[in-house]
Design an enzyme around this catalytic site. Sequence first.
Site, mmCIF file in Angstrom:
data_model
loop_
_atom_site.group_PDB
_atom_site.id
_atom_site.type_symbol
_atom_site.label_atom_id
_atom_site.label_comp_id
_atom_site.label_asym_id
_atom_site.label_seq_id
_atom_site.Cartn_x
_atom_site.Cartn_y
_atom_site.Cartn_z
ATOM 1 N N SER A 153 0.828 -1.298 0.004
ATOM 2 C CA SER A 153 -0.048 0.026 0.130
ATOM 3 C C SER A 153 0.909 1.517 0.006
ATOM 4 C CB SER A 153 -0.782 -0.115 1.185
ATOM 5 O OG SER A 153 -1.535 1.334 1.386
ATOM 6 N N TYR A 166 -2.850 -0.525 10.106
ATOM 7 C CA TYR A 166 -2.762 -0.982 8.778
ATOM 8 C C TYR A 166 -1.257 -0.635 7.913
ATOM 9 C CZ TYR A 166 -4.213 -1.622 3.837
ATOM 10 O OH TYR A 166 -4.199 -2.147 2.563
#
Length: 247
Positions: A153, A166
Amino acid sequence: MFDYQAPSQLLKDKVILVTGAGDGIGKAAAITYAKHGATVILLGRTTKKLDAVYDYIERHHLPQAAIVPLNLDGAGEHDYIELANTIEAEFGHLDGILHNAGILGERTPISTYDPTLFDKVMRINVTSQLLLTQTLLPLMQRAQNASVIFTSSGVGRKAKANWGAYAISKFATEAMMQLFSSELAELSPNIRANAINPGATRTSMRASAYPEEDPDTLPTPEEIMPLYLYLMGEDSLTTNGKSLDAQ
């Protein structure tokens, strides 16, 4: 790589495991791999969703898939060993893993992040990938060429406020990919490891992270599949240890 044109039988006779295969990018990848000749092992938490993907593959007369219902949050070493034994008995080897399963957690400041949720995010997004890859390595060593794809990501390269566990899990994923790629280059040169940052994509996780965003402005999971095909197929045999953007 967004414009990569994969040969129609790029993955013919290959056996590929896709985690989080019941929805979103995992579902799109599983179907795309099957359309290019692969036998896909569908791993996920929700059997109903996996059944729907399986039925789609059957309806379109693609190579018969296999279903593995598994909750990565509660999975233990014995679950991964059982999975490896099943794959060995059914197929004898494994040509690829797409580590797609993951959870967002909460978008809150790290200073007040709930430690129980933090542990859950790390178990699903990091620890499960480690255990799964370790356990399945012997099966991939039997393949002529095998590919492990991790899901990264943008916040796994540069952390942003309120992305919490995350972001940390994606930094860890980047490190894990780099470690596997460099170590396997010596131990098992037939296995390569890379990471994909899918970017802003029309998925339920994206909607949870950005509830005010119009999903119709984003590409669908199917539209970002060229890179997923490239890294899983033999056109990427010399690509190892890279973190690439799907968009």
